[in-house]
Design a protein around this motif. Structure first.
Motif, PDB file in Angstrom:
ATOM      1  N   ILE A   1      16.391  -3.746  35.753  1.00 49.69           N
ATOM      2  CA  ILE A   1      16.884  -4.631  34.691  1.00 49.69           C
ATOM      3  C   ILE A   1      17.923  -5.593  35.255  1.00 49.69           C
ATOM      4  O   ILE A   1      17.924  -6.786  34.938  1.00 49.69           O
ATOM      5  N   SER A   2      18.780  -5.097  36.100  1.00 51.56           N
ATOM      6  CA  SER A   2      19.798  -5.940  36.725  1.00 51.56           C
ATOM      7  C   SER A   2      19.150  -7.069  37.537  1.00 51.56           C
ATOM      8  O   SER A   2      19.609  -8.215  37.501  1.00 51.56           O
ATOM      9  N   LEU A   3      18.074  -6.760  38.255  1.00 52.62           N
ATOM     10  CA  LEU A   3      17.376  -7.786  39.031  1.00 52.62           C
ATOM     11  C   LEU A   3      16.818  -8.885  38.127  1.00 52.62           C
ATOM     12  O   LEU A   3      16.954 -10.071  38.423  1.00 52.62           O
TER      13      LEU A   3
ATOM     14  N   LEU B   1      16.228  -6.300  27.311  1.00 53.43           N
ATOM     15  CA  LEU B   1      15.426  -5.814  28.428  1.00 53.43           C
ATOM     16  C   LEU B   1      15.262  -4.292  28.450  1.00 53.43           C
ATOM     17  O   LEU B   1      14.157  -3.806  28.690  1.00 53.43           O
ATOM     18  N   PRO B   2      16.306  -3.502  28.202  1.00 52.07           N
ATOM     19  CA  PRO B   2      16.087  -2.048  28.189  1.00 52.07           C
ATOM     20  C   PRO B   2      15.043  -1.620  27.158  1.00 52.07           C
ATOM     21  O   PRO B   2      14.201  -0.756  27.447  1.00 52.07           O
ATOM     22  N   ALA B   3      15.053  -2.217  25.981  1.00 56.22           N
ATOM     23  CA  ALA B   3      14.056  -1.884  24.963  1.00 56.22           C
ATOM     24  C   ALA B   3      12.663  -2.270  25.443  1.00 56.22           C
ATOM     25  O   ALA B   3      11.696  -1.527  25.244  1.00 56.22           O
ATOM     26  N   THR B   4      12.555  -3.418  26.096  1.00 62.06           N
ATOM     27  CA  THR B   4      11.273  -3.874  26.625  1.00 62.06           C
ATOM     28  C   THR B   4      10.735  -2.883  27.648  1.00 62.06           C
ATOM     29  O   THR B   4       9.568  -2.497  27.610  1.00 62.06           O
ATOM     30  N   PHE B   5      11.601  -2.456  28.568  1.00 70.94           N
ATOM     31  CA  PHE B   5      11.194  -1.489  29.583  1.00 70.94           C
ATOM     32  C   PHE B   5      10.719  -0.196  28.930  1.00 70.94           C
ATOM     33  O   PHE B   5       9.716   0.373  29.330  1.00 70.94           O
ATOM     34  N   GLN B   6      11.442   0.256  27.930  1.00 75.58           N
ATOM     35  CA  GLN B   6      11.091   1.522  27.286  1.00 75.58           C
ATOM     36  C   GLN B   6       9.746   1.419  26.574  1.00 75.58           C
ATOM     37  O   GLN B   6       8.937   2.339  26.640  1.00 75.58           O
ATOM     38  N   VAL B   7       9.490   0.307  25.926  1.00 75.70           N
ATOM     39  CA  VAL B   7       8.213   0.125  25.236  1.00 75.70           C
ATOM     40  C   VAL B   7       7.067   0.119  26.256  1.00 75.70           C
ATOM     41  O   VAL B   7       6.024   0.740  26.035  1.00 75.70           O
TER      42      VAL B   7
ATOM     43  N   THR C   1       6.024   1.419  36.814  1.00 76.69           N
ATOM     44  CA  THR C   1       4.889   2.333  36.915  1.00 76.69           C
ATOM     45  C   THR C   1       4.942   3.437  35.868  1.00 76.69           C
ATOM     46  O   THR C   1       3.973   4.142  35.668  1.00 76.69           O
ATOM     47  N   GLY C   2       6.097   3.597  35.241  1.00 75.40           N
ATOM     48  CA  GLY C   2       6.284   4.682  34.287  1.00 75.40           C
ATOM     49  C   GLY C   2       6.963   5.887  34.912  1.00 75.40           C
ATOM     50  O   GLY C   2       7.328   6.827  34.220  1.00 75.40           O
ATOM     51  N   ALA C   3       7.125   5.865  36.240  1.00 76.93           N
ATOM     52  CA  ALA C   3       7.728   6.997  36.942  1.00 76.93           C
ATOM     53  C   ALA C   3       9.198   6.758  37.291  1.00 76.93           C
ATOM     54  O   ALA C   3       9.830   7.601  37.920  1.00 76.93           O
ATOM     55  N   GLU C   4       9.760   5.633  36.859  1.00 81.55           N
ATOM     56  CA  GLU C   4      11.135   5.291  37.214  1.00 81.55           C
ATOM     57  C   GLU C   4      12.117   6.178  36.457  1.00 81.55           C
ATOM     58  O   GLU C   4      11.928   6.457  35.282  1.00 81.55           O
ATOM     59  N   ASP C   5      13.179   6.562  37.148  1.00 88.34           N
ATOM     60  CA  ASP C   5      14.251   7.288  36.465  1.00 88.34           C
ATOM     61  C   ASP C   5      15.235   6.265  35.884  1.00 88.34           C
ATOM     62  O   ASP C   5      15.089   5.058  36.081  1.00 88.34           O
ATOM     63  N   ASP C   6      16.203   6.752  35.129  1.00 88.98           N
ATOM     64  CA  ASP C   6      17.134   5.847  34.444  1.00 88.98           C
ATOM     65  C   ASP C   6      17.906   4.947  35.401  1.00 88.98           C
ATOM     66  O   ASP C   6      18.117   3.769  35.119  1.00 88.98           O
ATOM     67  N   ALA C   7      18.310   5.482  36.550  1.00 90.90           N
ATOM     68  CA  ALA C   7      19.058   4.673  37.526  1.00 90.90           C
ATOM     69  C   ALA C   7      18.181   3.547  38.069  1.00 90.90           C
ATOM     70  O   ALA C   7      18.640   2.412  38.233  1.00 90.90           O
TER      71      ALA C   7
END
Length: 126
Positions: free
Chosen positions: A109-111, A63-69, A97-103
């Motif tokens: 991702i947890s959701l 999931l983190p890789a998916t979000f980053q892509v 949206t692309g504006a999310e910070d790492d936290a």
């Protein structure tokens, strides 16, 4: 067990085919899963349908890789005017949206991980 994530336009618009191509070509996605373009024509709408992408991930660790892509896609297009993309697992959906910070990304991702785990504990249908 694989998890299906549906990707919609944040405001219900069609998902650009460019996102599907971007996900397929991203090297980090090769280990994560596969993507396909889907469509559904709503009854009574005569061809006026809602198009989405279905991303099948083989492990939720991807999931983190998916979000980053997806963030990279949004950034490469100068932002998505309609507000990003909505990702849905079962009844749970989140918007990128692309504006999310790492936290915020970790929280989102947890959701989705929780929703996928709940779905596997249920009847297994998506």
């Amino acid at each position: 067990m694989a998890t299906e994530i549906r990707i919609y336009g944040a405001s219900g618009e069609k998902v650009p085919d460019g996102l599907r191509v971007f996900l397929k070509r991203a090297p980090e996605m090769r280990e994560v899963g596969s993507v396909r373009r889907d469509g559904k024509v709503d009854e009574g709408m005569l061809g006026d349908g809602l198009d989405w992408l279905t991303l099948t991930v083989t492990t939720l660790l991807g999931l983190p890789a998916t979000f980053q892509v997806i963030r990279n896609y949004i950034d490469s297009r100068g932002g998505v005017r309609a507000g990003g993309f909505r990702l849905q697992v079962g009844d749970t959906s989140i918007t990128i949206t692309g504006a999310e910070d790492d936290a915020e990304i970790r929280r989102l991702i947890s959701l989705l991980r929780s929703a996928a785990a709940d779905d596997e504990d249920g009847d297994g249908s998506q």
